[in-house]
Design an enzyme around this catalytic site. Structure first.
Site, PDB file in Angstrom:
ATOM      1  CE1 TYR A  72       0.169  -6.857   4.554  1.00 26.83           C
ATOM      2  CE2 TYR A  72       1.070  -5.952   6.588  1.00 26.83           C
ATOM      3  CZ  TYR A  72       0.462  -6.997   5.902  1.00 26.83           C
ATOM      4  OH  TYR A  72       0.152  -8.160   6.560  1.00 26.83           O
ATOM      5  CB  CYS A  73      -3.702  -2.842   2.140  1.00 29.15           C
ATOM      6  SG  CYS A  73      -3.306  -1.769   0.740  1.00 29.15           S
ATOM      7  N   GLY A  74      -3.513  -4.959   0.368  1.00 25.92           N
ATOM      8  CA  GLY A  74      -3.409  -5.837  -0.787  1.00 25.92           C
ATOM      9  C   GLY A  74      -2.642  -5.224  -1.926  1.00 25.92           C
ATOM     10  CD1 TRP A  77      -1.886 -10.774   0.140  1.00 25.70           C
ATOM     11  CD2 TRP A  77      -0.273 -10.790   1.689  1.00 25.70           C
ATOM     12  NE1 TRP A  77      -1.821 -12.041   0.654  1.00 25.70           N
ATOM     13  CE2 TRP A  77      -0.841 -12.083   1.616  1.00 25.70           C
ATOM     14  CE3 TRP A  77       0.758 -10.566   2.598  1.00 25.70           C
ATOM     15  CZ2 TRP A  77      -0.408 -13.145   2.411  1.00 25.70           C
ATOM     16  CZ3 TRP A  77       1.191 -11.617   3.393  1.00 25.70           C
ATOM     17  CH2 TRP A  77       0.615 -12.883   3.292  1.00 25.70           C
TER      18      TRP A  77
END
Length: 307
Positions: free
Chosen positions: A256-258, A286
């Site tokens: 995952y990330c932003g 996120w």
């Protein structure tokens, strides 16, 4: 539109694409595909850059422009969420995505902060989730194409309507329920692909700071060459770094990330370059995690120590 999509998918033959794979492709091999004397065997070339003027300035021959961000939008107050499946299918059909063709995907590469490779891996993820099985990301992107001495063009190219597979691959994506159910299991590892400053909460971007508890930090740029952020490092060069972070092929991995672009690159690398068997992308990312359940989901800012 729904009638058209039903016809396109229901009438599709189910025979697999010959030599179908999801991988990287060199400029030389991409050029050979594009120039195949048999037009029916040429690839669908997709320029995924968000800057449409960049497409106008020059692109690969036969490249059709599909801005990566047309595949996302605000949903229930959360920005840049993936669109509903029927809309996504319509956009991919319009771009010419075809179950029987190879897809060459690219953007631009440069030194950081250029991150347009993330547009290519995000579009590759969406295509794979919709069941497309033959996807090649141009290793090095447009800069590598030009460096090899190949010409760009300013001519427009529009693909005919696409033909999507009847069956997709929704299992490559994870939702928040999956993340909450899996994140504390010993065999599962969450990989946060954002820069370290965002991982530890030293940023001005996010509503809430830090990362999902238990996640490990592995910035996507560590997988790319320093002089071209569109060119992937060989697995042998990053294997030890991944292992030090606990990112090993025996784990069930959720990236995952932003907003899911950075995570899409790490997932693409682990699954299709390194050959890890079980890698998913938390699409909500996120931006969604920090908003859900009245902003009550736990966060942390202390990085997990490397093993």
């Amino acid at each position: 539109m729904k009638i058209l999509l039903t016809f396109l998918t229901a009438s599709a033959l189910l025979a697999p694409v010959a030599n179908a794979e999801i991988s990287l492709i060199s400029p030389a091999d991409a050029k050979a595909l594009i120039e195949n004397p048999d037009a029916s065997k040429r690839p669908i070339v997709l320029d995924t850059r968000g800057g449409y003027k960049d497409y106008f300035r020059g692109h690969l021959p036969t490249a059709h422009h599909i801005n990566f961000d047309t595949l996302r939008g605000t949903h229930e107050a959360v920005p840049v969420q993936y669109l509903p499946d029927d809309i996504t299918k319509a956009l991919l059909v319009r771009a010419g995505a075809n179950k029987d063709r190879t897809h060459v995907i690219y953007a631009t590469g440069d030194v950081l902060p250029n991150d347009e490779i993330l547009s290519a891996t995000m579009v590759a993820h969406v295509l794979e989730k919709e069941g497309i099985k033959d996807i090649r990301i141009l290793d090095g992107g447009l800069p590598a194409w030009k460096k090899a001495g190949y010409a760009a063009t300013q001519e427009y190219f529009g693909n005919p309507a696409g033909l999507l597979p009847e069956k997709g691959a929704p299992e490559i994506a994870a939702n928040i329920e999956d993340v909450l159910a899996e994140k504390d299991k010993a065999e599962v590892i969450l990989v946060d692909a954002r820069p370290l400053n965002e991982f530890i909460g030293e940023d001005d971007v996010w509503l809430r700071k830090g990362h999902i508890p238990g996640a490990v930090s592995f910035h996507w740029a560590r997988l790319m060459e320093k002089d071209n952020t569109h060119k992937f490092k060989p697995f042998a060069e990053v294997k030890a770094e991944l292992e030090k972070a606990g990112i090993t092929p025996d784990k069930k991995i959720i990236c995952y990330c932003g907003t899911s672009r950075e995570g899409s690159l790490v997932r693409f690398y682990l699954k299709h370059v390194a050959g890890y068997p079980n890698v998913r992308l938390y699409e909500g990312a996120w931006k969604e995690y920090v908003w859900l359940k009245n902003k009550s989901l736990p966060t942390e800012t202390t990085p997990r120590m490397a093993k």
